[in-house]
Every structure is written in structure tokens, then in C-alpha cells.
Design an enzyme around this catalytic site. Structure first.
Site, mmCIF file in Angstrom:
data_model
loop_
_atom_site.group_PDB
_atom_site.id
_atom_site.type_symbol
_atom_site.label_atom_id
_atom_site.label_comp_id
_atom_site.label_asym_id
_atom_site.label_seq_id
_atom_site.Cartn_x
_atom_site.Cartn_y
_atom_site.Cartn_z
ATOM 1 N N HIS A 258 -66.172 52.274 -19.553
ATOM 2 C CA HIS A 258 -65.613 50.972 -19.933
ATOM 3 C C HIS A 258 -64.942 50.265 -18.755
ATOM 4 O O HIS A 258 -64.218 49.297 -18.952
ATOM 5 C CB HIS A 258 -64.574 51.142 -21.049
ATOM 6 C CG HIS A 258 -65.133 51.532 -22.377
ATOM 7 N ND1 HIS A 258 -65.630 52.779 -22.641
ATOM 8 C CD2 HIS A 258 -65.277 50.826 -23.534
ATOM 9 C CE1 HIS A 258 -66.043 52.831 -23.916
ATOM 10 N NE2 HIS A 258 -65.842 51.665 -24.457
ATOM 11 N N GLU B 160 -79.378 48.220 -26.460
ATOM 12 C CA GLU B 160 -79.320 47.305 -25.319
ATOM 13 C C GLU B 160 -80.687 46.980 -24.759
ATOM 14 O O GLU B 160 -80.945 45.858 -24.328
ATOM 15 C CB GLU B 160 -78.420 47.887 -24.228
ATOM 16 C CG GLU B 160 -76.929 47.830 -24.553
ATOM 17 C CD GLU B 160 -76.480 48.857 -25.563
ATOM 18 O OE1 GLU B 160 -77.277 49.753 -25.904
ATOM 19 O OE2 GLU B 160 -75.332 48.766 -26.031
HETATM 20 C C1 TPP Z 1 -74.991 52.197 -25.343
HETATM 21 C C2 TPP Z 1 -73.720 51.766 -25.975
HETATM 22 N N1 TPP Z 1 -73.609 50.504 -26.421
HETATM 23 C C3 TPP Z 1 -72.449 50.072 -26.962
HETATM 24 C C4 TPP Z 1 -71.386 50.909 -27.087
HETATM 25 C C5 TPP Z 1 -70.076 50.428 -27.672
HETATM 26 N N2 TPP Z 1 -69.864 51.048 -28.981
HETATM 27 C C6 TPP Z 1 -69.103 52.153 -29.094
HETATM 28 S S1 TPP Z 1 -69.121 52.754 -30.633
HETATM 29 C C7 TPP Z 1 -70.131 51.533 -31.189
HETATM 30 C C8 TPP Z 1 -70.569 51.537 -32.627
HETATM 31 C C9 TPP Z 1 -71.250 52.808 -32.989
HETATM 32 O O1 TPP Z 1 -71.598 52.831 -34.330
HETATM 33 P P1 TPP Z 1 -72.274 54.093 -34.990
HETATM 34 O O2 TPP Z 1 -73.379 54.590 -34.128
HETATM 35 O O3 TPP Z 1 -72.626 53.717 -36.378
HETATM 36 O O4 TPP Z 1 -71.161 55.216 -34.981
HETATM 37 P P2 TPP Z 1 -69.671 55.182 -35.553
HETATM 38 O O5 TPP Z 1 -68.764 54.809 -34.428
HETATM 39 O O6 TPP Z 1 -69.615 54.230 -36.699
HETATM 40 O O7 TPP Z 1 -69.377 56.587 -35.981
HETATM 41 C C10 TPP Z 1 -70.430 50.657 -30.156
HETATM 42 C C11 TPP Z 1 -71.257 49.452 -30.299
HETATM 43 C C12 TPP Z 1 -71.552 52.226 -26.594
HETATM 44 N N3 TPP Z 1 -70.560 53.112 -26.669
HETATM 45 N N4 TPP Z 1 -72.719 52.624 -26.058
#
Ligand code: TPP
Lengths: 401, 325
Positions: free
Chosen positions: B130, B61
Site C-alpha cells: 500500500h 485489475e
Molecule cells: C489485487 C488486489 N486488488 C485490490 C486489493 C484491495 N482490496 C483488499 S481487500 C479487497 C476486497 C476483497 O474482497 P473479498 O475477496 O471478497 O474478501 P473479503 O475481504 O471480503 O474477505 C480489496 C479490493 C488487493 N488487496 N489486491
């Protein structure tokens, strides 16, 4: 708090076992062809078990699983099967409206169980929101993980009970907490280690880069365990990085290694290696477990919008559980009785989880005001009192009817 | 062309129009491309405008807002999406220390036409981070403009105006109203972006709200009407600046004010409104300005959010208390 899984049958190396590992330095190694590579340019993975379940030699990492017994292997298998069963139950419970959301680990069992079983009791784990398998290895009752997904709490367990920190939803934040905790271990002169889990998407966050910086500068005993499951919701790893993720470590001054994330033995061995480096005062390590998110990101996600089935099918062929089963069968380390017994145990776990979730009461309304501060706060007291009066006004009404 | 559409769709249409009208407009954020955003607000935009206009960003972000600032310096008009309210904080530094102050520091020579879209607020049964309403944390910072539409038509037009603004606009989207449908006239001439609007006339008391709470206040006014009370409902639409003239005009008529928002009451936007209106309308007020909102507690887990969020009864309760003075 403890469950069946605490009777660990997998190796836990003692603090004393540091011999022969100091001074290890590497990026990645092994001559094995990349099993999970999407592109031909992908680097090789550390792999000890092929997708067909064949044990392959690895000059550098074999020694970390040299003393593993047939019973240990069955233990790893059991952990993976039960974790998957738990995960499937949680997904089903979400579909039935019992949980508001679920983040499935389907396909990531080997990465989590392999790394989780490498840990010692006095190590500390900092998970994201998907480390159900690691929680299992720590002896956290799986039903405790469900509270926040059901919406009855924002955490649900005492992190100090099993040295397993609360799930962290803000991406990457926990890598800094892990680093700080590890810095504390060093200050205390202890020889525990810390492991921080995060995803490939999270590797882009500033917090993660800062955690790398701090851990390198302070030589903190922390293992960064990145589960590269290829996707961050709809974004493929290529949207996060132009270089393989394990290579990130190099620029910060510590080693990174890519391991076949679907090979539980390799995860165990590589994590063991990284933990021993940490204990020996050699600082952080980045482990990239190359794996795959077989299901949706969460139950709110719709992967059909951004990815085809082909990829998934290719990864199903590398299923971590199937792989170990093949090995166990071929090497006569497990018989039909074992698998049948496990099936029964698995069903019982599903039933226990289902019943526990359905029996989970909604929290008391006053829980809103609980634990906002450790020392109390006048405004919270005032608002709680107002809330009580407001609630009581309905009681009066009801009573009058 | 008047058309009925959901609030989320109205924003989508508005973004489409802006992308079409001005090649300098770019949409950026996590999952905004193929997925169309987790709420589908950007659905289909990448397909039609390409990956260089509708950009899936790395998961960072601070990076999203920081690079948007750079793009703005280069003459672009970025519209960035923060996936959920609770995830804006990694970008808070960039927003507060850089985005908000750039124009002033450059002696007015640099403009910052950046829109930061944030789906906000609760009521959808989500997990933690959220469901928050952090608008006051931004309103305290000079240099930012903060708006929040409550209906589809405003969502459409306020987005047009936010993108056209040369100032940074934090655009809070009431996520629990995303699926509410309303008439959108895409050829109308909209009123000023920061003007409040009377959505229901009344004589006994003014309810002031914005974003997700406007609909609730209309329901409160309906319920109060059955009890013979005439409530005026004001949709503030903008949190920074606040249209105090409109609030004053309404309060001079009704002599009573209740401010409703989801965010915690303590140090919230209601506190600012109460203070200003007390100053401006001291001799008109029959009762102190009352506030209804969240408690001084972390946003609770989903099963408790109904107790936490202002609802019909809690607002009616405040109305009763005001009228009892
Ligand atoms: C700071 C932040 N930005 C956005 C989100 C929304 N979000 C939750 S999980 C996710 C994807 C995460 O991907 P990754 O780090 O590859 O982990 P995975 O869920 O695939 O295990 C996003 C964008 C969040 N939780 N925190």
C-alpha cells in the site's frame, strides 16, 4: 509458538480414513431450504445445524461428523468463542492506536473453525489476510498475526512451523501458490492436502481462474475454500458473478459445493469430504461457505456508505456461535460451568493479546536490510553501510551535545 | 474561479468536469461507485452520472485495464482507478504488452486515451503493498506517459489534460498529499502537461522532485535558507517524458543537482536524470548528480518507513555532500 488451541478436541481424521468417499461427485445437495439466501433463486446450502440450533439430517454429509463427541463439539465452540474474543481485542487495539489496521473475521468463525479443524497437521494452509480462526486451529500464536497489522513486520511467522502460510494481501495470489504446493505433494507421492482461502471478490481475479485450471489439469490435492461474506469492500457479490460461486468449479471440471458458512458442523463435514477427495487422488474441490461479514471490511472502511443495517440484523440471527450454543444447551452437551469457564479463559486471552501487543517492540532500523536476499547482495551491503554511517552521524551529534 | 480544495477533491472535481463535458469519458475501478473509492476521490460521481458512467468493476485489475483498452478501441476515454500502487501488477501485463504498444502496432490508426490512476507512495502507515512507488517500472516502457501532480491545482489540471490526451497516461497520485489543500483556478489556462516548473528560485543547488517529494524539497529549501543556502526547487510533474530542458536550465544556473524520489534509487528515475544531466551539463556541474530515495529492499513495515523514506535530514545531507565538492 503453540497455544491453548493446539490441544484440539475436534476430530482429525487419519490418513487411512478414505473408505466410502472415493468417487463422490456432486455439485450441491441437501433438501434443506437455503438458510442464508438473499434471493429466492439462491441454491440450497449444506446445513447440519439450523440457526435455531437444531441438528438436521443430511444423507450425504452426516457421515463426516458421525463420530463427533460432545467434547469435540465443546472444542469447536471454544475455538469460535476464543477466536471472536481475539478478533474483538484486535479491533479494540486498532481503535486505541496500537494497530494500524485490522481485518475482522466477525461472523465468519464457523467457516474458519469448521474448515480449520478438518485439517490434518501435515496439510498446508494458504490464507488471505482474514483467516485468524484458521490460524488458531493451526496453533499459530494469535499475537504473531498482529505484527503486520501493527506495522512491525510484513509477515511475522515461519510458515513451516505450523504449515500455515503467511497472510497474502494481493487478492487471489495465494490460490496459485496453494495449487503449486499441492502439485508438489502429488509429485512426492504423499497424501497430504492443501487448502486455499479466498473471498468472493477474489473469485474474479485471473489468478484464481488460473489456479482452478492448473489444479484441474494436474489433479492437484487442493481444496479451494471461498468465504463468500457477501461483500468485497463496498461491492456485493453480484458485482463479481452472475452465477452462484460454487458453480464456477463445474466449468473447470471439478465439483463445487455451497455450505452454510455459519454452521460449524457443516463446514467441518464438507471440508472433510473435500480433503478426503484430495487425499484419494480425486483432485480439487471448491467449497463456497455462504456467510457474512458482520463488521466493516477493515477498520479503515465505512460500511454505512454502501449497506444498510437490515441485512446485518438478518445475519445476526444466524450467528454461528449462538447456533452452536443453542445446540449444546438443548442436547445437554455443555453445562453452565463450561460456559463460565470459557468466559474466564476468553478474558484471559484478551488480556494476554493486549499485553503482548503493547509490549511488541518496534523493529530495529537495520531490519530494512535483513533477508532481502538469501545469498546476500553487494548493493544491499553498500546501502546498509551508508545507512549506518548516516545513523551514526546523529549519534555523534547527540554525543557532542 | 479560484477555490481552495484538497488534492483529492481537486481530482474529484476534475473527473466531474470531464464526465460532464464528454459522454465518452467513463470512470472504472473497484469501489469507485457508492463508496467513492477507498480515498473518496470518486465520491458522489456515480450518484450524479449513473452506473454506466461510473462503474464498479469486479475485483480484477487485469480485467479493469484490459476492458478499458477495449472501450478505448470503441471510442471511449476510460479513467480507471487502481486501488493502491501494489495492486497494479495483476494489470501490468495489460498495461505493458497491450496498452503501451497498441498505437504503434496499429500504425498510428488506433488511439489509446486511457488514464490509469494509481494512488502511490508511503508515509501513511499502511500495510504492505500500500506504499510503493513503481513509476520507474512503467517509465521504462515506451508508449506510456507518466505524470504525478504535487498540489491541488496540478491535480485538477493535469487530470484534465491526461483525459484529453490520446496516449495512455499513468497518473500517479501522491496519496499522502491527498488531504493537502491548495488554490485551484478552474478557469486558468494550464501549462503543458509535461513541463516542469520552478516552484522556488535558488542559486546554490537544484532539488528536483515530483509528486509527494516536492513538498519535502520545499521544506528542505526553507531549512537550507536558514543556513544561508539558496536552493532552487523544481517540480518535474512528469516522469515520462521528463522535461530535461528545464532541469538543464536550472542546473546551468546552480551547477548542482540532487534528485529526490521515494522509489528505490537503484535503476530509478533519478538514475535516468543523473545520466542525462551529466551528459548535457558536464562542464557546468560542480558536483556529481546525487540521488535520495528508497533502498534496495522491500518497502518496510509501517514502523520503519520513516527510516526508509527520504526525509528532511537525508535530503539536507545530500545537499551538504553536493556543496562539499
Ligand atoms: C489485487 C488486489 N486488488 C485490490 C486489493 C484491495 N482490496 C483488499 S481487500 C479487497 C476486497 C476483497 O474482497 P473479498 O475477496 O471478497 O474478501 P473479503 O475481504 O471480503 O474477505 C480489496 C479490493 C488487493 N488487496 N489486491
Amino acid at each position: 509458538m503453540t497455544v491453548e488451541s493446539t490441544a484440539a478436541r475436534t476430530p482429525r481424521r487419519s490418513a487411512g480414513n478414505k473408505a466410502g468417499t472415493t468417487g463422490t461427485k456432486r455439485t450441491t445437495s441437501t433438501t434443506k431450504k437455503a438458510a442464508g439466501a438473499r434471493k429466492s433463486a439462491e441454491p440450497a446450502l449444506v446445513q447440519l445445524l439450523t440457526p435455531e440450533g437444531e441438528r438436521v439430517k443430511n444423507a450425504e454429509f452426516d457421515k463426516y461428523v458421525a463420530d463427533i463427541t460432545a467434547e469435540d463439539l465443546r472444542g469447536l465452540y471454544r475455538d469460535m468463542v476464543l477466536t471472536r474474543r481475539f478478533d474483538a481485542e484486535a479491533t479494540a487495539l486498532q481503535r486505541q492506536g496500537e494497530l494500524g489496521l485490522w481485518a475482522s473475521l466477525l461472523g465468519q468463525e464457523a467457516a474458519q473453525i469448521g474448515s480449520g479443524r478438518a485439517l490434518r497437521d501435515d496439510d498446508y494452509v494458504f490464507p488471505t489476510y482474514r483467516e485468524h480462526g484458521v490460524a488458531w486451529c493451526r496453533g499459530v500464536d494469535p499475537t504473531n498475526l498482529l505484527g503486520m497489522f501493527r506495522g512491525v513486520n510484513n509477515g511475522g511467522w515461519d510458515p513451516n512451523g505450523n504449515n500455515f502460510h503467511l497472510y497474502t494481501i494481493v487478492i487471489g495470489s495465494q490460490t496459485l501458490h496453494a495449487t503449486g504446493y499441492a502439485m508438489g505433494i502429488t509429485k512426492d507421492g504423499a497424501d497430504s492436502a492443501v487448502i486455499a482461502y479466498f473471498g468472493d471478490g477474489a473469485s474474479s481475479q485471473g489468478d484464481v481462474a488460473e489456479a482452478f485450471t492448473f489444479s484441474a489439469v494436474y489433479n492437484a490435492p487442493v481444496v479451494f475454500f471461498c468465504q463468500n461474506n457477501q461483500w468485497a469492500i463496498s461491492e456485493p457479490t453480484e458485482k463479481q458473478s452472475r452465477v452462484p460461486l460454487y458453480q464456477r468449479a463445474q466449468g473447470f471440471g471439478f465439483p463445487g459445493v455451497r455450505v452454510d458458512g455459519n454452521d460449524v458442523l457443516a463446514n467441518l463435514a464438507v471440508t472433510q469430504w473435500a480433503l478426503e477427495r484430495a487425499r484419494a487422488g480425486e483432485g480439487p474441490t471448491l467449497v463456497e461457505a455462504f456467510t457474512y461479514r458482520m463488521g466493516a471490511h477493515t477498520t479503515s472502511d465505512d460500511p454505512t456508505r454502501y449497506r444498510g443495517d437490515e441485512e446485518r440484523l438478518a445475519w445476526e440471527a444466524k450467528d454461528p456461535i449462538l447456533r452452536l450454543r443453542r445446540y449444546l444447551e438443548a442436547s445437554n452437551h455443555a453445562d453452565e460451568g463450561f460456559f463460565a469457564e470459557l468466559e474466564t479463559e476468553s478474558e484471559a486471552l484478551g488480556k494476554r493479546v493486549r499485553e503482548a501487543v503493547r509490549a511488541m517492540p518496534d523493529p530495529d532500523h537495520f531490519a530494512i536490510f535483513e533477508n532481502v536476499y538469501a545469498d546476500g547482495h553487494a548493493l544491499v551491503d553498500e546501502e546498509r553501510a551508508q545507512f549506518a554511517a548516516y545513523q551514526a552521524s546523529f549519534a555523534d551529534e547527540d554525543g557532542g551535545k | 474561479m479560484a477555490e481552495k480544495m484538497a488534492l483529492a477533491k481537486a481530482i474529484n472535481e476534475s473527473l466531474r468536469r470531464a464526465l460532464d463535458a464528454d459522454p465518452k469519458v467513463v470512470v472504472m475501478g473497484e469501489d469507485v461507485g457508492k463508496l467513492g473509492g477507498v480515498f473518496r476521490v470518486t465520491d458522489g460521481l456515480q450518484k450524479d452520472f449513473g452506473e454506466s458512467r461510473v462503474i464498479d468493476t469486479p475485483l480484477a485489475e487485469s480485467g479493469i485495464v484490459g476492458t478499458a483498452i477495449g472501450l478505448a478501441l470503441r471510442g471511449y476515454r476510460p479513467v480507471v482507478e487502481i486501488q493502491f500502487d501494489g495492486f497494479v501488477f495483476p494489470a501490468y501485463d495489460q498495461i505493458v504488452t497491450q496498452l503501451a504498444k497498441m498505437h504503434a502496432r496499429a500504425l498510428g490508426k488506433v488511439k489509446m486515451p486511457v488514464v490509469v490512476r494509481i494512488p502511490y507512495g508511503g508515509g501513511i502507515g499502511a500495510v504492505e503493498h500500500h506504499s510503493e512507488s513503481p513509476e520507474a517500472l512503467f517509465a521504462h516502457v515506451a508508449g506510456l506517459k507518466i505524470v504525478s501532480p504535487s498540489n491541488a491545482s496540478d491535480a485538477y489540471w493535469m487530470m484534465q489534460q491526461a483525459i484529453q490526451s490520446d496516449d495512455p497516461v499513468i497518473f500517479f497520485e501522491p496519496k499522502r498529499r491527498y488531504w493537502d489543500k491548495g488554490e485551484v483556478d478552474t478557469e486558468a489556462i494550464p501549462g503543458p502537461l509535461h513541463a516542469a516548473r520552478v516552484v522556488r528560485e535558488g542559486t546554490d543547488l537544484t532539488l528536483a522532485a515530483y509528486g509527494p517529494m516536492v513538498k519535502l524539497c520545499q521544506e528542505v529549501a526553507d531549512a537550507a535558507a536558514e543556513e544561508g543556502r539558496s536552493l532552487e526547487v523544481l517540480d518535474l510533474r512528469s516522469v515520462s517524458p521528463i522535461d530535461f530542458d528545464a532541469v538543464q536550465a536550472s542546473v546551468e544556473k546552480t551547477r548542482r543537482l540532487v534528485v529526490v524520489h521515494e522509489a528505490p534509487v537503484f535503476f530509478g528515475s533519478g538514475a535516468e536524470i543523473a545520466a542525462r544531466i551529466t551528459e548535457r551539463c558536464f562542464y557546468h556541474l560542480e558536483a556529481p548528480v546525487l540521488r535520495v530515495g528508497g533502498y534496495h529492499a522491500p518497502y518496510p513495515p509501517a514502523r520503519l518507513e520513516e527510516s526508509y523514506l527520504p526525509d528532511l535530514d537525508r535530503v539536507l545531507d545530500a545537499v551538504d555532500r553536493s556543496l562539499a565538492y
